[in-house]
Design a protein around this motif. Structure first.
Motif, PDB file in Angstrom:
ATOM      1  N   PHE B  26       2.181 -12.099  -6.347  1.00 25.41           N
ATOM      2  CA  PHE B  26       2.922 -10.868  -6.616  1.00 25.41           C
ATOM      3  C   PHE B  26       2.031  -9.653  -6.396  1.00 25.41           C
ATOM      4  O   PHE B  26       2.427  -8.672  -5.778  1.00 25.41           O
ATOM      5  CB  PHE B  26       3.468 -10.872  -8.050  1.00 25.41           C
ATOM      6  N   SER B  27       0.803  -9.751  -6.896  1.00 21.74           N
ATOM      7  CA  SER B  27      -0.090  -8.604  -6.750  1.00 21.74           C
ATOM      8  C   SER B  27      -0.432  -8.365  -5.277  1.00 21.74           C
ATOM      9  O   SER B  27      -0.728  -7.247  -4.885  1.00 21.74           O
ATOM     10  CB  SER B  27      -1.355  -8.798  -7.573  1.00 21.74           C
ATOM     11  N   ARG B  28      -0.360  -9.406  -4.441  1.00 19.36           N
ATOM     12  CA  ARG B  28      -0.618  -9.209  -3.012  1.00 19.36           C
ATOM     13  C   ARG B  28       0.466  -8.349  -2.382  1.00 19.36           C
ATOM     14  O   ARG B  28       0.185  -7.476  -1.563  1.00 19.36           O
ATOM     15  CB  ARG B  28      -0.638 -10.549  -2.265  1.00 19.36           C
ATOM     16  N   ILE B  29       1.726  -8.606  -2.753  1.00 19.54           N
ATOM     17  CA  ILE B  29       2.827  -7.819  -2.196  1.00 19.54           C
ATOM     18  C   ILE B  29       2.674  -6.357  -2.586  1.00 19.54           C
ATOM     19  O   ILE B  29       2.794  -5.453  -1.759  1.00 19.54           O
ATOM     20  CB  ILE B  29       4.186  -8.325  -2.737  1.00 19.54           C
ATOM     21  N   VAL B  30       2.391  -6.167  -3.872  1.00 21.43           N
ATOM     22  CA  VAL B  30       2.240  -4.823  -4.387  1.00 21.43           C
ATOM     23  C   VAL B  30       1.034  -4.138  -3.737  1.00 21.43           C
ATOM     24  O   VAL B  30       1.107  -2.978  -3.314  1.00 21.43           O
ATOM     25  CB  VAL B  30       2.112  -4.875  -5.924  1.00 21.43           C
ATOM     26  N   ALA B  31      -0.069  -4.883  -3.616  1.00 26.72           N
ATOM     27  CA  ALA B  31      -1.277  -4.309  -3.014  1.00 26.72           C
ATOM     28  C   ALA B  31      -1.050  -3.991  -1.539  1.00 26.72           C
ATOM     29  O   ALA B  31      -1.532  -2.977  -1.032  1.00 26.72           O
ATOM     30  CB  ALA B  31      -2.455  -5.275  -3.163  1.00 26.72           C
ATOM     31  N   PHE B  32      -0.317  -4.840  -0.859  1.00 25.02           N
ATOM     32  CA  PHE B  32      -0.014  -4.594   0.556  1.00 25.02           C
ATOM     33  C   PHE B  32       0.808  -3.313   0.701  1.00 25.02           C
ATOM     34  O   PHE B  32       0.509  -2.461   1.541  1.00 25.02           O
ATOM     35  CB  PHE B  32       0.747  -5.791   1.130  1.00 25.02           C
TER      36      PHE B  32
END
Lengths: 220, 220, 220, 220
Positions: B26-32
């Motif tokens: 989830f944090s990858r999507i947000v970070a992206f």
């Protein structure tokens, strides 16, 4: 971060580490890859340009419409990079351990990803010429093949979570292989008709998921 | 990261995952998304340019003052992207689960965000022409509408934290809808007067929050 | 991430949240700011350019030496942005709570940071002209002042960790104020001598830390 | 993030903090460095350019082939930056404490990393001239030397995890020193033959790891 006692250090082949032990280091690799994807996808916009001083006798409206092929190339490349990022995201969610070989392969894969904004610009400017379409196809085929190598290597070396190893082998692998095959096949096609080559990509883009699922179901 | 036993893997529609289980993903999507926003907002500066060799007969001071419309377009676009990022930030703080459809919608939304530096450059160079203002309005309207679709989809599919579902539905949704409406309305207006179109954006920018709150209060 | 039960949601003034409750959201603001800094600092390199086709009669060596002022501007701007990032880093390490006003102020601050690569390019090309030096000084003064406003606001509204409130008020605040003052003072100086203006920055850059500490000691 | 009670604040020399106490701050430094690396490595693609309007009498295919040296420079620089990032990654995995000096050294190191896309562009355009190769060698030697200083400083000041201090001192240090030496030696060589200088880099790139390991084994 969670385990201060965990040791960092050399990551040699045959010495894979679990992602939990390596929390911050693993997340750095993933974050670095995400950063490269995010920058490459955002640099795509640099290919669309409208001069501050319009050529004599053209209106701004005509000039914008003239960028038509640049907009199409932007849309294709954004969709392609977006889909590749989702696949990368999904693949690394399944990676449980990693070693320096996988890190090297991932960097080699990213070297092709970074070329996409360049090939996209060429496609936007020269999409009606065989060489422009072939250049794009070569880079995308290389992306798919280097991704395939990552999947194969981590599958063979037990770097994936056991529950997901099969998913990778049966679903992501074949779907990605299909991608590579279509891009490779579009090269000779584009020699005859650049447009036909581009249409082949569109077909696989919209049907690839379903086809991959069907292949996976048959192999199960 | 917190739950090593959690499994990564396929994210099909109808198979949403809680954000805690999927911590890192989830944090990858947000970070992206954040990465794309940060790059797009920083690329805005590339539209302001002063040549190394000044045209004969102009001073540097005149040349800087001449970029006036570029500075205004930079200010507008930085404020717009900043506000959009805050809204995105607030929305994703309310997302509790996500699925592959939401990820796809988010990517589609980002494809419009990435176009902003380009449309901003056109606005800075040709803000006195209808076509320049309309191009900007179309991209911003598309941003608002694709954001609206994300809010609607995650609200209907119970992807939001229960306590916040109402906030989204009653506050962020209407405020965003207002934005979309104003950008769409500014298109015919800009056909007659480009400046009037730009002023419409300014009005909604400074009063949008209060108006959205009033609408929300009435609907409550 | 650590506290799944924590609620995300609206962040109105007067409703500040502790950073622990807002783990992922707080880190998003910080990560976004870091992203903008990292991109801005890397874009500095775009100001140094050597044409692929050298002008008739010049060697590559001469051409590189000719970029001398670009290299100096790059070095100044990298040092300045690096120092500003360290200060931002230190300040946000002390922030315990945040609200939407602080987020807005931070965005306004970043809007000036993003202008640095542009002003740096102008400085490299036209550092011997008053207007080039003044443009740079104005942007840097605005950076310092908007940072000052952030420090003041979060100090007055108890957004800082108690142990560090004093540090902020007595050390970072005055040091930053000194920066702002020197950049503002360098504007009239640069009207007379651009070089003298630049030298003022160098002096404060190398002595600022010590001066700030002395002021802090006196006030204690 | 894990320890809300931990205090942020001033980071003076002689006052190093453990990375666990400083969770979010340490990860910010690392994330900032990764961001700079990711942007620099992605900006490499900007050096490859094909004009929208081809010069009279050339085909697109010829034009692409003409970029040959740009592609080679891209490949060299991507490999070099990738290897440097892996080394940086490995080094910071061993860092247990950090202070403001290490942060400053790291920023100084990054200032040289950011120059790589520029030197790479010059190498692609003028790789057959001594000055182009020497410029590249100087920047890479500076990168290696500033990295060496970071290793030395953190080793002397006990900023590394005890188990890894030896690894750093005996493996990464010598390998990096070898890099620096080769880049420095390639400067006089490139004065005579630019190509010979570039070949020296290739040799160290492919044999450096093995050589470094041999040196380490001997010293053990």
């Amino acid at each position: 971060m969670e385990r201060p006692e965990s040791v960092g250090g050399s990551m040699r082949r045959g010495d894979p580490r679990r992602r939990e032990e390596w929390g911050i280091e693993f997340s750095r690799i993933v974050a670095f890859s995400d950063g490269v994807f995010a920058i490459a996808i955002t640099l795509l916009v640099l290919q669309i340009n409208i001069p501050a001083d319009l050529p004599q006798g053209t209106t701004l409206f005509e000039e914008i419409v003239d960028q038509e092929t640049d907009f199409i190339a932007y849309a294709i490349s954004f969709a392609v990079l977006g889909k590749l990022w989702l696949a990368h995201h999904r693949f690394f969610a399944a990676v449980e351990r990693f070693d320096s070989v996988l890190m090297g392969l991932n960097l080699f894969y990213l070297a092709w990803i970074v070329l996409v904004p360049f090939t996209s610009e060429v496609l936007g400017d020269h999409g009606d010429e065989s060489a422009g379409v072939i250049l794009y196809a070569i880079v995308l085929a290389a992306v798919s093949l280097t991704f395939q190598v990552q999947i194969g290597y981590s599958s063979r070396n037990s770097l994936l979570r056991p529950q997901l190893r099969e998913v990778e082998r049966r679903v992501i692998g074949p779907a990605n292989f299909l991608f590579a095959a279509v891009f490779l096949l579009s090269i000779p096609v584009a020699l005859v008709s650049p447009l036909a080559g581009i249409l082949m990509w569109a077909v696989i883009f919209f049907t690839g998921g379903r086809l991959g699922a069907r292949i996976a179901a048959r192999r199960a």
